[in-house]
Design a protein around this motif. Structure first.
Motif, short mmCIF file in Angstrom:
data_model
loop_
_atom_site.label_atom_id
_atom_site.label_comp_id
_atom_site.label_asym_id
_atom_site.label_seq_id
_atom_site.Cartn_x
_atom_site.Cartn_y
_atom_site.Cartn_z
N PHE A 133 0.82 -1.21 0.00
CA PHE A 133 0.00 0.00 0.00
C PHE A 133 0.86 1.26 0.00
O PHE A 133 2.04 1.22 0.29
N LEU A 134 0.24 2.38 -0.31
CA LEU A 134 0.89 3.68 -0.20
C LEU A 134 0.43 4.30 1.12
O LEU A 134 -0.76 4.47 1.34
N ARG A 135 1.35 4.63 1.96
CA ARG A 135 1.01 5.19 3.27
C ARG A 135 0.59 6.64 3.14
O ARG A 135 1.26 7.43 2.50
N ILE A 136 -0.54 6.97 3.76
CA ILE A 136 -1.09 8.33 3.66
C ILE A 136 -1.51 8.82 5.04
O ILE A 136 -2.13 8.09 5.80
N SER A 193 0.22 14.53 -2.95
CA SER A 193 1.40 13.94 -3.61
C SER A 193 1.30 12.42 -3.67
O SER A 193 1.75 11.81 -4.65
N THR A 194 0.68 11.79 -2.68
CA THR A 194 0.50 10.34 -2.71
C THR A 194 -0.50 9.95 -3.78
O THR A 194 -0.31 8.95 -4.49
N LYS A 239 1.31 10.18 -7.01
CA LYS A 239 2.21 9.03 -7.17
C LYS A 239 1.42 7.80 -7.62
O LYS A 239 1.85 7.06 -8.51
N ALA A 240 0.24 7.59 -7.03
CA ALA A 240 -0.59 6.44 -7.40
C ALA A 240 -1.06 6.55 -8.85
O ALA A 240 -1.09 5.56 -9.58
N MET A 294 1.87 5.84 -11.25
CA MET A 294 2.56 4.58 -11.01
C MET A 294 2.47 3.69 -12.26
O MET A 294 1.41 3.58 -12.89
N GLU A 319 4.64 -1.84 -11.31
CA GLU A 319 4.65 -1.54 -9.87
C GLU A 319 3.27 -1.78 -9.26
O GLU A 319 3.16 -2.33 -8.17
N LYS A 320 2.22 -1.41 -9.98
CA LYS A 320 0.86 -1.67 -9.49
C LYS A 320 0.63 -3.16 -9.29
O LYS A 320 0.08 -3.59 -8.27
N ARG A 323 2.66 -4.47 -6.27
CA ARG A 323 2.02 -4.07 -5.01
C ARG A 323 0.75 -4.89 -4.76
O ARG A 323 0.49 -5.33 -3.65
#
Length: 105
Positions: free
Chosen positions: A5-8, A18-19, A22-23, A26, A30-31, A34
């Motif tokens: 996951f992307l930490r938010i 910004s997250t 990034k998502a 991506m 990478e998707k 993850r």
């Protein structure tokens, strides 16, 4: 722990934006990486494992020593409730007697 996951921090607007960016930017590889990482973890964990881990984390995060967690309900309706350590359940017989003698409900 879901490692893909992307930490938010939802309270930090600039980090949130910004997250999200990034998502959105991506790459597909990478998707997929993850997703596979998260899928592997979820496939190995039962709902009960997740629930027990959640309770453990919740107990660790608890700041007050005079509070305890109690499980209330059954199955999918089970809930965790934080109550004071001096809380005492009402005697069942007293509750039944009061219920039976009540004129209105």
């Amino acid at each position: 722990v879901l490692l893909g996951f992307l930490r938010i921090n939802p309270w930090n607007n600039s980090a949130l934006c910004s997250t999200f960016e990034k998502a959105l930017r991506m790459g597909e590889d990478e998707k997929k990486d993850r997703f596979q990482c998260n899928l592997q973890h979820v496939a190995q964990q039962s709902q009960m494992d997740w629930f027990e881990d959640f309770l453990t984390d919740l107990r660790r995060a608890r700041k007050r020593d005079d509070v305890r967690l109690e499980s209330i309900g059954f199955g999918a309706k089970m809930r965790q409730v934080a109550i004071g350590s001096n809380f005492q359940k009402l005697p069942i017989n007293a509750v039944l007697q009061a219920f039976r003698s009540a004129r209105t409900r």
